[in-house]
Design an enzyme around this catalytic site. Structure first.
Site, PDB file in Angstrom:
ATOM      1  N   GLY A  89      31.184  31.114  34.567  1.00 42.84           N
ATOM      2  CA  GLY A  89      30.128  30.880  33.583  1.00 42.84           C
ATOM      3  C   GLY A  89      29.511  32.210  33.174  1.00 42.84           C
ATOM      4  CD  GLU A 149      29.094  35.134  39.182  1.00 37.18           C
ATOM      5  OE1 GLU A 149      28.961  33.905  39.131  1.00 37.18           O
ATOM      6  OE2 GLU A 149      28.324  35.910  38.593  1.00 37.18           O
TER       7      GLU A 149
HETATM    8  C1  5RP Z   1      26.036  33.147  38.664  1.00 34.58           C
HETATM    9  C2  5RP Z   1      26.386  33.299  37.243  1.00 34.58           C
HETATM   10  C3  5RP Z   1      26.636  32.046  36.485  1.00 34.58           C
HETATM   11  O1  5RP Z   1      27.930  32.047  36.041  1.00 34.58           O
HETATM   12  C4  5RP Z   1      25.677  31.992  35.332  1.00 34.58           C
HETATM   13  O2  5RP Z   1      24.365  32.084  35.860  1.00 34.58           O
HETATM   14  C5  5RP Z   1      25.831  30.721  34.522  1.00 34.58           C
HETATM   15  O3  5RP Z   1      25.451  29.635  35.287  1.00 34.58           O
HETATM   16  P1  5RP Z   1      25.362  28.166  34.715  1.00 34.58           P
HETATM   17  O4  5RP Z   1      26.734  27.776  34.334  1.00 34.58           O
HETATM   18  O5  5RP Z   1      24.787  27.367  35.856  1.00 34.58           O
HETATM   19  O6  5RP Z   1      24.417  28.168  33.547  1.00 34.58           O
HETATM   20  O7  5RP Z   1      26.502  34.365  36.710  1.00 34.58           O
HETATM   21  O8  5RP Z   1      25.701  34.373  39.239  1.00 34.58           O
END
Ligand code: 5RP
Length: 226
Positions: free
Chosen positions: A82, A103
């Protein structure tokens, strides 16, 4: 079905039999991981997952997805994750779920990265979403002060119990409320130079594709030149 679920399911089609797949973190990646688990069970594809957080590790284990640590593979075929914001030139802010360090490491060793978002995250310029900066606890209050002096409006990432959050890597996160980031490359270079900064949430030139959830259905956007 919500937009996150829609793109999570759609993007899983890029996962092919035999792949080493980087499994992202967050509420959108959750649906992708779930769909990969379903495809393994119902369609018989075999994949090896490389997780980006303890939360995703737990989910993948529950689904029976075989896992390897990032250092047990030479590279990852495809990472799907994401994002918190994606600019019109496909740079991103990540780390809203506090997993930015792992990530970014998994993305770095991936042949290809795809982000999945709902359309609210597609922006012209980055910065409305606070930029997470992961820092070593030692000296972090002084770093926080430096960010204040720079006018970066820092804020500690806290838990629901109002304690400073500790990441999977054992660090703190300082969120910078910058409003608009005119030059993500320059800011990324600057943040890389602060002693005590482990990593920041600017993901520069990392993806080849975005799958965006819209009310009309998932929309795929290929990043030019990738
Ligand atoms: C986690 C991230 C996530 O991918 C990002 O916060 C998006 O999250 P969501 O899909 O819950 O909106 O970078 O560290």
């Amino acid at each position: 079905m919500n937009l996150k679920e829609l793109v999570g399911i759609e993007v899983a089609k890029y996962v092919k039999d035999g792949m080493v797949v980087g499994l992202g973190t967050g509420s959108t990646a959750y649906y992708m991981v779930k769909e990969v688990g379903r495809r393994m069970k119902e369609e018989g594809i075999q994949v090896t997952g490389v997780v980006t957080s303890s939360a995703t590790e737990q989910q993948a284990k529950e689904l029976g997805i075989p896992l390897k640590a990032i250092d047990e593979v030479d590279y990852v075929d495809l990472t799907i994750d994401g994002a918190d914001e994606i600019s019109s030139d496909f740079q991103g802010i990540k780390g809203g779920g506090a997993a930015l360090l792992f990530e970014k490491i998994v993305a770095t060793y991936s042949k290809e990265c795809i982000w999945i978002v709902d359309e609210s995250k597609m922006v012209d310029k980055l910065g409305d979403f606070p930029l997470p900066v992961e820092v070593v606890p030692f000296g972090s209050h002084n770093l926080f002060r430096l960010f204040e002096e720079k006018g970066y409006n820092p804020k500690w990432r806290k838990t629901a119990d109002d304690e400073i959050l500790i990441t999977d890597g054992g660090h703190y996160i300082i969120d910078l409320a910058l409003e608009v980031i005119e030059n993500p490359h320059a800011l990324a270079d600057e943040l890389d130079r602060y002693v005590g900064v482990v990593e920041h949430g600017l993901f520069i030139d990392m993806i080849s594709k975005v799958v965006v959830g819209t009310p009309e259905g998932p929309k795929e956007i290929a990043v030019p030149g990738k």
